[in-house]
Design a protein around this motif. Structure first.
Motif, PDB file in Angstrom:
ATOM      1  N   GLN A 107     -84.826 -23.447 -17.454  1.00 18.27           N
ATOM      2  CA  GLN A 107     -83.946 -22.805 -18.294  1.00 18.27           C
ATOM      3  C   GLN A 107     -84.673 -22.604 -19.553  1.00 18.27           C
ATOM      4  N   MET A 108     -85.624 -23.713 -20.131  1.00 15.00           N
ATOM      5  CA  MET A 108     -86.484 -23.487 -21.169  1.00 15.00           C
ATOM      6  C   MET A 108     -87.057 -22.024 -21.375  1.00 15.00           C
ATOM      7  N   PRO A 143     -87.131 -19.105 -18.911  1.00 17.95           N
ATOM      8  CA  PRO A 143     -86.839 -18.562 -17.505  1.00 17.95           C
ATOM      9  C   PRO A 143     -87.748 -17.560 -17.108  1.00 17.95           C
ATOM     10  N   GLY A 144     -87.676 -17.116 -16.078  1.00 19.16           N
ATOM     11  CA  GLY A 144     -88.405 -15.976 -15.231  1.00 19.16           C
ATOM     12  C   GLY A 144     -87.775 -14.755 -15.715  1.00 19.16           C
ATOM     13  N   TRP A 166     -77.051 -21.084 -12.016  1.00 23.79           N
ATOM     14  CA  TRP A 166     -77.831 -21.030 -13.259  1.00 23.79           C
ATOM     15  C   TRP A 166     -77.135 -21.229 -14.510  1.00 23.79           C
ATOM     16  N   THR A 184     -77.214 -24.103 -17.481  1.00 19.68           N
ATOM     17  CA  THR A 184     -77.252 -23.494 -18.856  1.00 19.68           C
ATOM     18  C   THR A 184     -76.351 -24.491 -19.545  1.00 19.68           C
ATOM     19  N   MET A 209     -77.507 -28.026 -20.212  1.00 21.20           N
ATOM     20  CA  MET A 209     -78.462 -27.790 -21.220  1.00 21.20           C
ATOM     21  C   MET A 209     -77.881 -27.929 -22.660  1.00 21.20           C
TER      22      MET A 209
END
Lengths: 551, 178
Positions: free
Chosen positions: B48-49, B51-52, B106, B110, B113
């Motif tokens: 999350q920090m 991301p790909g 996802w 987030t 987060m």
């Protein structure tokens, strides 16, 4: 039992002590140079951003280590906390032979004439112990010259119209600008400013047996891979060793300067590499351990005549701790400005060091050294994401399109910004640690904001489509540019040493580092500390009578 | 007597104690500090920090391996922060979505987060530990693992250096990525 007596013991092998060791041993004195760290070793940490002297999240590349060293710092609310060297609040300087001159960015500034006469220039400043230096630029100029030629500086002679007069040119030609420098040069000229290549203690051409810089990405915070950066560890200290009169003892932690009942320094006690307490006697002692550690050592050296510490009869040791508030601005550009040519900082102006309307002092402005990827991940405009997709996108898009202009504010000395010895906390050797407290003078914030606005205007002129300023906080100063804690002066009641670095009332105890600075200039101080090393040594040599020092 | 390596020691113990479940878990984990379950959560937090996307993210760059290694070294003092904080992350997930962090989409992750970052995350753990401080800790460590030197276990394959077009090691006069 004491070790074989020598003529001089020098504490600290950094910018000041390295020079002193060379000067005294070349003059025929037997010298022991004590250094708490070891010889620097590039291979140990390579180009590892996370263990450098700039980013210390996994430790300091050149020490000191977190296991054995600590300090106490004020939390600003009357409380204290213990910090380790990798914590920014520790105000660390590298602990190795060469100290900061191994890992610095190597800017090679002479202070300006007015920097030695701030009190005369600006009169008194409320809340500050502002004073003129007891020596002038003219006094120090020959020793600046010696530092430039013996240690090595690349620069363009005469390019800075505000610089003090000089007798000799720089020994090496200047570094050409990188792309940032070229863009900023044009913009500065359009603004009517006076840009010039930054003088550097780094070889632009092969010099004195060491090669030229290869302009790699890694410089500030790292040892030089090809040995092109000029520090005391690869110039004056090897020269001292070559005389046969000097011995460097590494991993040696000094706990006390021993002062006898008649007020003379007899030598130092230190813990050697095997942690055995040793007593090195000497005819004279030179302390050059940096502003924090020099003050700590003097305060820890209590004797009959100086129960509050050597040279501390009037409570001036540890006072006036200064460093540099760094303020400036970032700018984002539509096109790449990063060309991967190190060290990064190439261009400066001194238009704002003095004569700023309604303000006391000022500072130099320059483009910044290369910001490596992790450091850059902390650089974002106000309000930008600090994580996630947008944060990564910014990194990808602007790593090569972001320019920083920044500079050191000449700080106003504050009596209550100080180094003391903590009454409780001790280091791994049982030596009371340094305790740091106080805050910056409001003038530093004001001048800092002024410089930040000038930096921003420069970046805008250079074509930045978005800019933002970075100011300074009120927290106590210090850091790698730490200075001022054993001020030189003519009056023993308001200074620690005389104009030659000789501690008042202790004729054979000297100081030779940034502690002596009455004020710290609007510049990186390394070359000035080196020049003071030569200046103090010159005085010692002139008073040396073959067996002991006479004042 | 030959020197007994850690591997031999573990092996000998495993044989000697036989089917002790505790020990078999210990022997099987590839991590130095984390449990397998903790590592999965840290991996998801780090992704999350960073991301790909068209470039690798924290998972592909093995940032969790970096953090795991440092927790046995320079980050030793943060071991408990992780152990407790990771429980807090699951508590917040359950408060918001009635499922653990790893079971969330996802977008839901987030949102968790953001709750952590703001310090307003709900959960027992956050009554005596700051959610935002834990968030900042993981963020800083994730960025260090992703953008720092690969020698510490993260930035696998020079992922971030490639993304920025920085040769590593830098060899003057040669450019490998462009």
């Amino acid at each position: 039992m004491s070790l074989k007596r020598v003529n001089a013991v020098v504490v600290g092998a950094g910018a000041g002590g390295g020079v002193v060791a060379k000067e005294l041993s070349e003059a025929g004195l037997s010298v022991v140079l004590l250094e708490r760290g070891g010889w620097p070793n590039f291979e140990a940490h390579d180009h590892d951003e996370l263990i450098s002297q700039r980013v210390t999240v996994l430790g300091n590349a050149f020490g000191p280590d977190d296991r054995r060293h600590r300090r106490v710092v004020s939390n600003g609310n009357g409380g204290w906390r213990v910090v380790v060297p990798s914590d920014g609040a520790y105000n660390n300087n590298a602990a190795c032979v060469g100290s900061g001159t191994v890992s610095y960015g190597a800017m090679a500034w002479r202070f300006m004439e007015k920097d030695f006469k701030l009190r005369t220039t600006y009169r008194s400043v409320a809340g500050s112990t502002l004073e003129d230096w007891p020596i002038t630029y003219q006094d120090l100029a020959p020793f600046y010259e010696k530092a430039e030629w013996e240690i090595g500086v690349a620069g363009e002679t005469g390019a800075d119209p505000f610089a003090a007069p000089r007798r000799q040119p720089y020994p090496m030609p200047p570094f050409p600008h990188n792309q940032e420098g070229l863009v900023l040069e044009k913009a500065a000229q359009e603004l009517g400013l006076h840009p010039f290549p930054i003088p550097m203690l780094r070889n632009s051409v092969p010099y004195r047996g060491r090669p030229a810089c290869i302009k790699c990405r890694y410089c500030v915070g790292f040892a030089c891979e090809v040995n092109a950066k000029c520090g005391t560890h690869n110039t004056v200290i090897p020269a001292a060793l070559a005389t046969g009169n000097c011995q460097v003892r590494t991993e040696s932690v000094v706990s006390e300067v021993v002062i006898d009942d008649r007020g003379r320094a007899c030598g130092v006690r230190y813990f050697d590499a095997e942690n055995r307490l040793q007593y090195q006697t000497a005819d004279l002692v030179v302390v050059s351990a940096s502003a924090t550690e020099t003050a700590r050592l003097l305060l820890n050296s209590q004797s009959k005549l100086f129960p509050n510490g050597a040279g501390n009869r009037h409570d001036w040791v540890g006072r006036n701790l200064q460093g540099h508030a760094y303020t400036g601005a970032f700018g984002l550009f539509e096109e790449d400005r990063y060309d991967d040519v190190g060290a990064g900082a190439t261009i400066a102006i001194c238009d704002y060091n003095h004569g700023n309307p309604g303000m006391v002092g000022g500072g130099m402005l320059a483009n910044e050294f290369i910001r490596l990827p992790y450091l850059f991940s902390g650089i974002r405009p106000p309000g930008a994401a600090s994580w996630g997709r947008d944060h990564k996108e910014f990194q990808r898009k602007y790593f090569r399109r972001c320019v920083r202009v920044v500079g050191p504010v000449q700080e106003m000395p504050v009596f209550e910004a100080r180094v003391e010895v903590d009454p409780v906390v001790k280091d791994d050797w049982g030596i009371p640690v340094a305790r740091i407290s106080g805050s910056r003078h409001p003038n530093d914030i004001e001048v800092g904001n002024f410089l930040a606005a000038k930096a921003e205007a420069w970046l805008k002129k250079a074509g930045a489509f978005q800019t933002w300023q970075t100011g300074a906080g009120r927290g106590v100063s210090g850091g790698q540019h730490q200075a001022g804690t054993c001020r030189m002066g003519n009056d023993p009641k308001t200074s620690v040493t005389n104009p030659h670095g000789q501690v008042h009332d202790i004729d054979n105890l000297f100081i030779a580092d940034g502690s002596l600075h009455v004020t710290n200039g609007g510049f990186n101080p390394a070359l000035t500390i080196m020049a003071l090393g030569y200046w103090v040594s010159d005085y010692i040599k002139r008073g040396w009578k073959g067996s002991r020092f006479r004042s | 007597m030959p020197k007994c390596s850690r591997r031999h020691f573990v092996k000998a113990l495993a044989v000697g104690v036989g089917g002790s479940p505790l020990l078999s878990v210990f022997a099987a984990t590839p991590w130095r500090y984390f449990t397998v379950a903790e590592a999965e959560r840290v991996d998801a937090l780090c992704e999350q920090m960073v991301p790909g996307d068209e470039d690798p993210g924290a998972h592909d760059a093995r940032v969790v391996r970096f953090i795991d290694q440092q927790l046995r070294g320079p980050y030793r003092q943060h071991q408990a922060d992780y152990r407790k904080g990771l429980m807090g992350v699951d508590e917040t997930s359950r408060e918001l979505f009635a499922r653990g962090f790893l079971e969330l989409s996802w977008e839901e992750q987030t949102e968790v987060m953001r709750a952590l970052e703001s310090g307003k995350a709900k959960g027992n753990t956050w009554k005596n530990q700051s959610a935002s401080a834990f968030f900042n800790l993981v963020r800083n460590h994730a960025l260090q693992g992703f953008y720092g030197s690969p020698r510490h276990g993260g930035n696998r394959g020079y992922a971030s250096y490639r993304m920025l077009g920085l040769d590593y090691p830098q060899i003057i006069g040669q450019n490998r990525y462009r």
